[in-house]
Design a protein around this motif. Structure first.
Motif, mmCIF file in Angstrom:
data_model
loop_
_atom_site.group_PDB
_atom_site.id
_atom_site.type_symbol
_atom_site.label_atom_id
_atom_site.label_comp_id
_atom_site.label_asym_id
_atom_site.label_seq_id
_atom_site.Cartn_x
_atom_site.Cartn_y
_atom_site.Cartn_z
ATOM 1 N N PHE A 122 12.508 17.412 -24.070
ATOM 2 C CA PHE A 122 13.743 17.939 -24.678
ATOM 3 C C PHE A 122 13.373 19.060 -25.652
ATOM 4 N N THR A 171 13.729 27.845 -25.182
ATOM 5 C CA THR A 171 15.029 28.487 -24.945
ATOM 6 C C THR A 171 15.570 29.152 -26.202
ATOM 7 N N GLY A 176 13.917 16.264 -15.856
ATOM 8 C CA GLY A 176 15.226 16.090 -16.487
ATOM 9 C C GLY A 176 15.176 16.475 -17.956
ATOM 10 N N GLY A 177 14.081 16.087 -18.613
ATOM 11 C CA GLY A 177 13.924 16.407 -20.032
ATOM 12 C C GLY A 177 13.874 17.904 -20.276
ATOM 13 N N LEU A 178 13.181 18.627 -19.392
ATOM 14 C CA LEU A 178 13.091 20.084 -19.558
ATOM 15 C C LEU A 178 14.438 20.760 -19.294
ATOM 16 N N ILE A 179 15.158 20.303 -18.270
ATOM 17 C CA ILE A 179 16.494 20.868 -18.000
ATOM 18 C C ILE A 179 17.395 20.619 -19.212
ATOM 19 N N PHE A 180 17.344 19.386 -19.727
ATOM 20 C CA PHE A 180 18.114 19.036 -20.918
ATOM 21 C C PHE A 180 17.741 19.965 -22.069
ATOM 22 N N GLY A 181 16.439 20.184 -22.227
ATOM 23 C CA GLY A 181 15.957 21.021 -23.328
ATOM 24 C C GLY A 181 16.516 22.436 -23.258
ATOM 25 N N VAL A 182 16.555 23.001 -22.051
ATOM 26 C CA VAL A 182 17.103 24.350 -21.884
ATOM 27 C C VAL A 182 18.590 24.350 -22.284
ATOM 28 N N GLY A 183 19.295 23.294 -21.887
ATOM 29 C CA GLY A 183 20.703 23.170 -22.273
ATOM 30 C C GLY A 183 20.863 22.995 -23.775
ATOM 31 N N PHE A 184 19.985 22.207 -24.372
ATOM 32 C CA PHE A 184 19.968 21.934 -25.812
ATOM 33 C C PHE A 184 19.807 23.246 -26.594
ATOM 34 N N GLY A 185 18.844 24.056 -26.185
ATOM 35 C CA GLY A 185 18.597 25.338 -26.859
ATOM 36 C C GLY A 185 19.708 26.348 -26.617
ATOM 37 N N THR A 186 20.376 26.247 -25.468
ATOM 38 C CA THR A 186 21.442 27.192 -25.137
ATOM 39 C C THR A 186 22.741 26.830 -25.860
ATOM 40 N N LEU A 187 23.091 25.555 -25.820
ATOM 41 C CA LEU A 187 24.331 25.117 -26.466
ATOM 42 C C LEU A 187 24.166 24.990 -27.981
#
Lengths: 171, 185
Positions: free
Chosen positions: A156, A163, B88-99
């Motif tokens: 995470f 990002t 899944g954790g990395l996809i979540f992380g990209v979303g976390f940083g974007t949102l």
């Protein structure tokens, strides 16, 4: 009661409080505090409006039925709790763009809306892929010393740091 | 274990709501329902998020293991695999940083009046979860199984009493928190 009206509490007070809430969840409900499953259930409820009971046959919604459960109520409670806290401190205000976003990218609403929506889609997709979020894996999972949660939580932050650095340093 | 209480459906929904209200209150008082605080953590300018998470984890780890040793709680570690947890954790992380919020704090941000959290964040998460549900039958038998290790915990991996790990992990977390404070964050 003055303490309830403060804008900020020490992160250590807050951390101990959240830790205690998780402990109470185990004790009183035999539940692990998390948030992202409630979103999956809600998606199922929304799909049900459009597609009817066929939704129940989807294998994912067999696993996580589209119903209101303990965690769903918890997530609803988070909105109420944050509302009360921000109301008491006078921080509550309706606005679209966060301050730091506006400083860097201006006050236009469509840009922030699109970026937030894309971020939300990835977050929803990724949390279901990993089987949990910053609460369920990051706090409740790591405290149980679960292997899945430590790997997910580290990822995470790797994904999040890379990002955020790209968004704020590269653009 | 309070198994009688655990099986009562309606009181349980009430307990969920009360704990949620407390959770939201603490998150807001901690400042982590704020986009700026979360992004500043990811940019290493502010360590509020890490301080709160580590303190919560430390408090909960000790408390939950005491309850477990006394027979008042059972652990429920989530299953995982490298395909599931890491990707899944990395996809979540990209979303976390974007949102700039996560699924819990986004709800707190809504309660605080942040409309980007509601119309962008919450809407997006619901779409993302629905897309995952649609793709689940394909993913379930493929990537999600790669490198599966189930609901394994570290005490099970090392075949030790959980307290043998709880003690050193607690000390490490405390040392890390002191170090973060000492570094001026």
């Amino acid at each position: 009661m003055d303490i309830l009206m403060l804008e900020r509490w020490s992160p250590y007070t807050v951390g101990i409080g959240i830790g205690a809430i998780v402990i109470l969840g185990f004790l009183f409900s035999d539940k692990t505090l998390g948030c992202s499953t409630a979103f999956a259930r809600t998606s199922g409820m929304i799909e049900k409006i459009f597609k009817g009971s066929r939704v129940k046959e989807k294998s994912y919604y067999k696993k996580f039925a589209p119903v209101v459960d303990w965690e769903w109520m918890l997530v609803l409670g988070v909105v109420i709790g944050a509302f009360l806290s921000s109301l008491l401190s006078g921080e509550f205000s309706l606005h679209f763009n966060p301050a730091k976003w506006e400083e860097t990218f201006g006050s236009g609403i469509p840009l922030r809306f699109m970026v937030a929506l894309i971020g939300g889609v990835l977050l929803g997709f990724g949390s279901r892929w990993a089987g949990g979020c910053t609460s369920g894996h990051g706090i409740t999972g790591t405290m149980q010393l679960a292997v899945s949660s430590w790997i997910a939580s580290i990822c995470f932050f790797i994904g999040g740091i890379v990002t955020a650095v790209i968004i704020f340093k590269a653009f | 274990m309070l198994t009688n209480l655990h099986s009562q459906k309606k009181p349980q929904l009430g307990i969920g709501l009360i704990l949620g209200i407390l959770f939201g209150f603490f998150l807001q008082k901690g400042g982590v329902t704020n986009y700026d605080v979360i992004i500043s953590q990811l940019l290493f300018n502010d360590f509020t998020v890490v301080k709160i998470m580590l303190t919560a984890m430390l408090t909960g780890m000790i408390g939950v293991h005491i309850l477990r040793s006394l027979g008042f709680a059972e652990l429920h570690p989530k299953p995982g695999s490298f395909g599931m947890s890491a990707i899944g954790g990395l996809i979540f992380g990209v979303g976390f940083g974007t949102l700039g919020y996560c699924p819990g704090t986004v709800m707190g941000a809504v309660g605080e009046g942040n409309l980007d959290a509601l119309f962008g964040g919450v809407a997006g998460i619901l779409i993302g979860a629905a897309v995952f549900a649609a793709l689940y039958p394909k993913l379930e038998k493929g990537v999600l199984l790669k490198g599966a290790f189930g609901t394994m915990t570290f005490p099970e991996v090392f075949k030790v009493n959980p307290w043998i790990l709880v003690a050193p992990v607690s000390i490490m977390v405390i040392v890390l928190l002191f170090w973060i404070e000492k570094s001026g964050f």
